[in-house]
Design an enzyme around this catalytic site. Structure first.
Site, PDB file in Angstrom:
ATOM      1  N   GLY A 109     148.965 -15.271  27.836  1.00 39.21           N
ATOM      2  CA  GLY A 109     150.303 -15.626  28.271  1.00 39.21           C
ATOM      3  C   GLY A 109     150.553 -17.103  28.077  1.00 39.21           C
ATOM      4  O   GLY A 109     149.752 -17.818  27.458  1.00 39.21           O
ATOM      5  N   SER A 110     151.657 -17.585  28.634  1.00 36.25           N
ATOM      6  CA  SER A 110     152.049 -18.978  28.453  1.00 36.25           C
ATOM      7  C   SER A 110     151.070 -19.943  29.112  1.00 36.25           C
ATOM      8  O   SER A 110     150.900 -21.074  28.649  1.00 36.25           O
ATOM      9  CB  SER A 110     153.446 -19.201  29.040  1.00 36.25           C
ATOM     10  OG  SER A 110     154.392 -18.380  28.412  1.00 36.25           O
ATOM     11  N   PHE A 111     150.437 -19.518  30.204  1.00 39.53           N
ATOM     12  CA  PHE A 111     149.629 -20.439  30.997  1.00 39.53           C
ATOM     13  C   PHE A 111     148.144 -20.107  31.023  1.00 39.53           C
ATOM     14  O   PHE A 111     147.376 -20.778  31.702  1.00 39.53           O
ATOM     15  CB  PHE A 111     150.164 -20.495  32.428  1.00 39.53           C
ATOM     16  CG  PHE A 111     151.621 -20.816  32.507  1.00 39.53           C
ATOM     17  CD1 PHE A 111     152.107 -22.013  32.005  1.00 39.53           C
ATOM     18  CD2 PHE A 111     152.514 -19.915  33.053  1.00 39.53           C
ATOM     19  CE1 PHE A 111     153.455 -22.312  32.057  1.00 39.53           C
ATOM     20  CE2 PHE A 111     153.865 -20.207  33.118  1.00 39.53           C
ATOM     21  CZ  PHE A 111     154.339 -21.411  32.617  1.00 39.53           C
ATOM     22  N   GLY A 112     147.728 -19.067  30.325  1.00 38.36           N
ATOM     23  CA  GLY A 112     146.319 -18.729  30.356  1.00 38.36           C
ATOM     24  C   GLY A 112     146.028 -17.382  29.735  1.00 38.36           C
ATOM     25  O   GLY A 112     146.766 -16.899  28.885  1.00 38.36           O
ATOM     26  N   VAL A 114     144.081 -13.234  30.291  1.00 41.62           N
ATOM     27  CA  VAL A 114     143.592 -12.160  31.149  1.00 41.62           C
ATOM     28  C   VAL A 114     142.279 -11.681  30.554  1.00 41.62           C
ATOM     29  O   VAL A 114     142.189 -11.425  29.345  1.00 41.62           O
ATOM     30  CB  VAL A 114     144.592 -10.997  31.240  1.00 41.62           C
ATOM     31  CG1 VAL A 114     144.051  -9.915  32.174  1.00 41.62           C
ATOM     32  CG2 VAL A 114     145.950 -11.489  31.721  1.00 41.62           C
ATOM     33  N   LYS A 129     143.110 -12.689  35.815  1.00 39.25           N
ATOM     34  CA  LYS A 129     144.130 -13.523  35.176  1.00 39.25           C
ATOM     35  C   LYS A 129     143.816 -14.977  35.510  1.00 39.25           C
ATOM     36  O   LYS A 129     143.808 -15.364  36.682  1.00 39.25           O
ATOM     37  CB  LYS A 129     145.512 -13.125  35.703  1.00 39.25           C
ATOM     38  CG  LYS A 129     146.686 -13.754  34.994  1.00 39.25           C
ATOM     39  CD  LYS A 129     147.986 -13.125  35.510  1.00 39.25           C
ATOM     40  CE  LYS A 129     149.189 -13.600  34.747  1.00 39.25           C
ATOM     41  NZ  LYS A 129     150.438 -12.927  35.221  1.00 39.25           N
ATOM     42  N   ASP A 224     162.034  -8.554  34.866  1.00 40.37           N
ATOM     43  CA  ASP A 224     161.428  -8.717  33.541  1.00 40.37           C
ATOM     44  C   ASP A 224     160.781  -7.426  33.059  1.00 40.37           C
ATOM     45  O   ASP A 224     159.683  -7.444  32.503  1.00 40.37           O
ATOM     46  CB  ASP A 224     160.405  -9.857  33.557  1.00 40.37           C
ATOM     47  CG  ASP A 224     160.060 -10.351  32.152  1.00 40.37           C
ATOM     48  OD1 ASP A 224     160.904 -10.199  31.243  1.00 40.37           O
ATOM     49  OD2 ASP A 224     158.961 -10.899  31.970  1.00 40.37           O
TER      50      ASP A 224
END
Length: 433
Positions: A109-112, A114, A129, A224
């Site tokens: 994802g945008s920040f890290g 999984v 995550k 979302d």
């Protein structure tokens, strides 16, 4: 993003021509799916042709209310400690990265990332995550991360929502220890099969609707819904995940104004930057159901300006290869006027009472007594066949399982730690792990 207008090319075989066009659209769609809303808007605004379009100008130029929690696409330095917000009290858990063996990357994802992880003491498998604090602070997303944690804590009793076992943090990272679900993303299966038969689409739509209805009962709007956020478990049941854009404390008649979501699934009122309510989730359910039946979202176009214009103005077009009940449901869910949308008056009750779902026994559905139409046939936790090789082929970073040496902790890391006070969570000892 380059805005292109497709030209008509005559072909001797009309069926082949249509198929080729569909494949081209699908290919373009897959490439754009991983683009975040902020990147999408930035590329849209950078294109001179798109910016001349009146609907695009309306989207880009409208000024939201002052209390709107806008997603800021301009990176900014981490706030100073005096500006930090205590995001909630919590116990101090004993969990740490070294408790786990991190085996495979199964998502990004945008920040890290999984990761599939096995706990060393009991050898249970989890999806962990792992998020970078500095990346979150740089985009001022700490409130969304805490919102995700808060929503996860409320979801542990619903059969179609991913469960949080516990969360913890190090000086530079946040860790969510989640249920491990390895039946694959709905998006992955749609890529392989292009579309589903109506009974299969109905089953998935019913389980998704049940999950959304439960969130609404907690005054949470999901905001979302898309195939990437819908997982299949090992038996083939739906599991909804990724609660970072959820909005809490939205009463039945309440609204919010945050401009967020995924471009292909944005409801018209969100594009117009008007106040919106729970019915945005029912619009998204309609978009996902449409995609399951037809292979693409309802108003999709390779031309980004045209896609936004389609969402706002183009009448819904339904091909004749679906039942009248499915047609009626899609028309109700994809109603551009939210006050006329199915679910506006009585929320989930309107959805589950629709004739499209008449074959569904909702009590049996929620008890997982209904046999899923597709079984992923996974052989165990190490069976990763339904994960994208783009993820699983990536090496696990060494930094995932450790924290920075205390001698190397910088002031920015200290500020990041202060920003996430209250993040860590541990259940009562009798339910721990």
């Amino acid at each position: 993003m380059t805005i292109q207008t497709e030209t008509s090319v005559s072909a001797p075989d009309l069926t082949y021509s249509k198929t080729r066009g569909l494949v081209a659209n699908l290919s373009a769609f897959m490439k754009q799916r991983k683009m975040g809303l902020n990147d999408f808007i930035q590329k849209l605004s950078a294109n001179s042709y798109a910016c001349k379009h009146p609907e695009v100008q309306s989207i880009l130029n409208l000024t939201p209310p002052q209390d709107v929690e806008l997603m800021n696409s301009n990176p900014s330095p981490p706030p100073s400690p005096s500006q930090q917000i205590n995001l909630g009290p919590s116990s101090n858990p004993t969990a740490k990265p070294s408790d786990f063996d991190f085996l495979k990357v199964i998502g990004k994802g945008s920040f890290g990332k999984v990761l599939l992880a096995r706990h060393r003491s009991d050898e249970k498998f989890y999806a962990v995550k792992v998020l970078q604090k500095k990346a979150i602070l740089k985009k001022k997303e700490e409130k969304h991360i805490m919102s995700e944690r808060n929503v996860l804590l409320k979801n542990v009793k619903h059969p179609f929502l991913v469960g949080l076992h516990y969360s913890f943090q190090t000086t530079d990272k946040l860790y969510f220890v989640l249920d491990y679900i390895n039946g694959g993303e709905l998006f992955y299966h749609l890529q392989r099969e292009r579309c589903f038969l109506e009974p299969r689409a109905r089953f998935y739509a019913a389980e998704i609707a049940s999950a959304l209805g439960y969130l609404h009962s907690l005054n949470i709007v999901y905001r979302d819904l898309k195939p990437e956020n819908i997982l299949l478990d090992s038996q083939g049941h739906i599991i909804l995940t990724d609660f970072g854009l959820c909005k809490e404390n939205i009463e039945p008649n309440g609204t919010t104004s945050t401009f967020c979501g995924t471009p292909e699934y944005l409801a018209p009122e969100v594009l117009h930057k008007q106040p919106y309510d729970r019915t945005v989730d029912w619009w998204c359910l309609g978009a996902v159901l449409y995609e399951m039946l037809y292979g693409l979202p309802p108003f999709y176009s390779r031309n980004t300006a045209e896609m936004y214009d389609n969402i706002l103005n183009k009448p819904l077009q339904l091909k004749p290869n679906i039942s009248n009940a499915a047609r009626h449901l899609l028309e109700g869910l994809l109603q551009k006027d939210r006050t006329k949308r199915l679910g506006f008056t009585d929320d989930f009750t309107e959805i589950k009472n629709h004739m499209f779902f008449s074959p569904i026994n909702w009590d049996d559905l929620n008890a997982k007594k209904l046999t899923p139409p597709f079984n992923p046939n996974v052989t165990g936790p190490n069976d990763l066949r339904h994960f994208d090789p783009e993820f699983t082929d990536e090496p696990v970073p060494n930094s995932i399982g450790c924290s920075p040496d205390s001698a190397l902790v910088t002031s920015s890391i200290t500020e990041a730690t202060e920003a996430f006070l209250g993040f860590s969570y541990a259940p009562a000892m009798d339910s721990y792990l």
